[in-house]
Scaffold this motif. Sequence first.
Motif, short mmCIF file in Angstrom:
data_model
loop_
_atom_site.label_atom_id
_atom_site.label_comp_id
_atom_site.label_asym_id
_atom_site.label_seq_id
_atom_site.Cartn_x
_atom_site.Cartn_y
_atom_site.Cartn_z
N ILE A 75 -9.70 10.41 8.21
CA ILE A 75 -9.70 9.01 8.09
C ILE A 75 -10.97 8.01 8.45
O ILE A 75 -11.05 6.82 8.63
N SER A 76 -11.90 8.69 7.46
CA SER A 76 -13.18 7.98 7.44
C SER A 76 -13.00 6.81 6.40
O SER A 76 -11.99 6.96 5.34
N PRO A 77 -13.60 5.73 6.55
CA PRO A 77 -13.35 4.74 5.60
C PRO A 77 -13.54 5.14 4.14
O PRO A 77 -12.57 4.70 3.03
N ALA A 78 -14.35 5.95 3.80
CA ALA A 78 -14.95 6.41 2.35
C ALA A 78 -13.45 7.29 1.91
O ALA A 78 -13.01 7.16 0.79
N ALA A 79 -13.04 8.12 2.59
CA ALA A 79 -11.89 8.91 2.29
C ALA A 79 -10.61 8.11 1.97
O ALA A 79 -9.83 8.35 1.25
N VAL A 80 -10.64 7.40 3.17
CA VAL A 80 -9.08 6.52 2.96
C VAL A 80 -9.22 5.76 1.80
O VAL A 80 -8.18 5.51 1.17
N ASP A 81 -10.35 4.93 1.41
CA ASP A 81 -10.38 4.24 0.43
C ASP A 81 -10.26 4.91 -1.19
O ASP A 81 -9.55 4.58 -1.94
N ALA A 82 -10.95 6.07 -0.83
CA ALA A 82 -10.76 7.06 -2.10
C ALA A 82 -9.58 7.48 -2.43
O ALA A 82 -8.83 7.61 -3.74
N ILE A 84 -6.83 3.77 -2.35
CA ILE A 84 -7.18 2.48 -3.41
C ILE A 84 -7.29 3.11 -4.45
O ILE A 84 -6.70 2.51 -5.60
N HIS A 85 -8.28 4.17 -4.74
CA HIS A 85 -8.61 4.69 -6.01
C HIS A 85 -7.84 6.03 -6.53
O HIS A 85 -8.09 6.31 -7.68
N GLY A 86 -7.02 6.62 -5.65
CA GLY A 86 -6.55 7.93 -5.73
C GLY A 86 -5.03 8.05 -6.16
O GLY A 86 -4.49 9.16 -6.47
N GLY A 87 -4.45 6.88 -6.32
CA GLY A 87 -3.03 6.81 -6.72
C GLY A 87 -2.12 7.51 -5.47
O GLY A 87 -1.10 8.01 -5.99
N ARG A 88 -2.76 7.40 -4.18
CA ARG A 88 -1.86 8.15 -3.20
C ARG A 88 -1.41 6.89 -2.12
O ARG A 88 -1.96 6.04 -2.05
N GLU A 98 -4.42 6.10 8.26
CA GLU A 98 -5.01 5.47 6.90
C GLU A 98 -4.37 4.24 6.61
O GLU A 98 -5.32 3.36 6.41
N GLN A 99 -3.34 3.90 6.57
CA GLN A 99 -2.76 2.58 6.16
C GLN A 99 -3.15 1.38 7.25
O GLN A 99 -3.79 0.43 6.51
N ASN A 100 -3.14 1.70 8.30
CA ASN A 100 -3.65 0.42 9.38
C ASN A 100 -5.20 0.28 9.39
O ASN A 100 -5.58 -0.66 9.77
N SER A 101 -5.96 1.44 9.36
CA SER A 101 -7.33 1.45 9.45
C SER A 101 -7.69 0.66 8.19
O SER A 101 -8.67 -0.21 8.17
N LEU A 102 -7.31 0.92 7.15
CA LEU A 102 -7.65 0.13 5.81
C LEU A 102 -7.25 -1.23 5.99
O LEU A 102 -8.18 -2.06 5.63
N PHE A 103 -5.97 -1.52 6.25
CA PHE A 103 -5.85 -3.04 6.34
C PHE A 103 -6.46 -3.74 7.58
O PHE A 103 -6.80 -4.88 7.15
N ALA A 104 -7.01 -3.08 8.63
CA ALA A 104 -7.85 -3.53 9.41
C ALA A 104 -9.15 -4.18 8.81
O ALA A 104 -9.65 -5.04 9.18
N ARG A 105 -9.75 -3.27 8.21
CA ARG A 105 -11.09 -3.36 7.41
C ARG A 105 -10.79 -4.64 6.45
O ARG A 105 -11.65 -5.43 6.26
N VAL A 106 -9.67 -4.82 5.80
CA VAL A 106 -9.43 -5.81 4.62
C VAL A 106 -9.25 -6.94 5.46
O VAL A 106 -10.18 -8.25 5.34
#
Length: 270
Positions: free
Chosen positions: A50-57, A60-64, A70-78
């Motif tokens: 759940i590190s930011p780099a892994a979640v984004d990869a 956002i970028h990996g089609g997953r 993962e979902q809410n940590s990404l949304f929180a950073r956005v």
Amino acid sequence: MVDLDAYFSRIGFVGPRQASLSTLRALHALHPAAIAFEAIDCLLDRGIDISPAAVDAKLIHGGRGGYCFEQNSLFARVLTALGFEVEGLAARVRWNAPPDAPAQPRTHHVLKVIAEGEDWLVDVGFGGCVLTAPLRLQPDLEQPTDHDLYRLAPIPGGYTLEVLREPGWVPAYDVSLTPCVPRDYEMANWFTSTHPTSHFRSNLLAGRTTPQARYGLLFNRFTTRPIGGKPTKEILDADGIETILRDVFGLAVEPSWRPVIERAAATPPG
């Protein structure tokens, strides 16, 4: 930090980049329609980073897709990058549990967001019952969304999120208003992704909610809950599961998933 251009392209957002309630509502609707809920990596013994780099990869970028951490940590950073005040919270999941079931650990990541002077419950990572709009953090207020009607029932130290379904008001989870720190989520994520009693370690599941319908997969059972229509259920074989994961949930299916898919396809109807 997060690449807002890449994220907005991923979910199809073209609106103003400002900390307004209208922007929060738009993002909250688009995210679960574009990024599916899934935890397939738990079934592959990969763990969940759940590190930011892994979640984004991955998201956002990996089609997953991903699950709540993962979902809410990404949304929180956005949201933070847009200027919102965001606070991480944790909840005890009660969805599909019998009323007398023992209390579960707080293993669901949710957010409190301040928008235009009000506190809002925000959650883009709760599978087949995911919110599609923020909810006011106010007790006993029935709050309609495009898909479901919700309310927050007060409990000591927080609220029970309830959703109105065919049997009546059904508890989704008990959320504590005590703020979390990142280590809280690291520990909870480790438990849910590795512990043998975690249902993510044994259940193939996926969820996606679009403006038209909610879609859910549990083992080999595919459910569609259209807005204004009756839910339908279908039992799938392995090829059907793979097709649904790719075409309905939008996942970049990997050859390594096939044994997991075949085990799910062999699940007896229930």
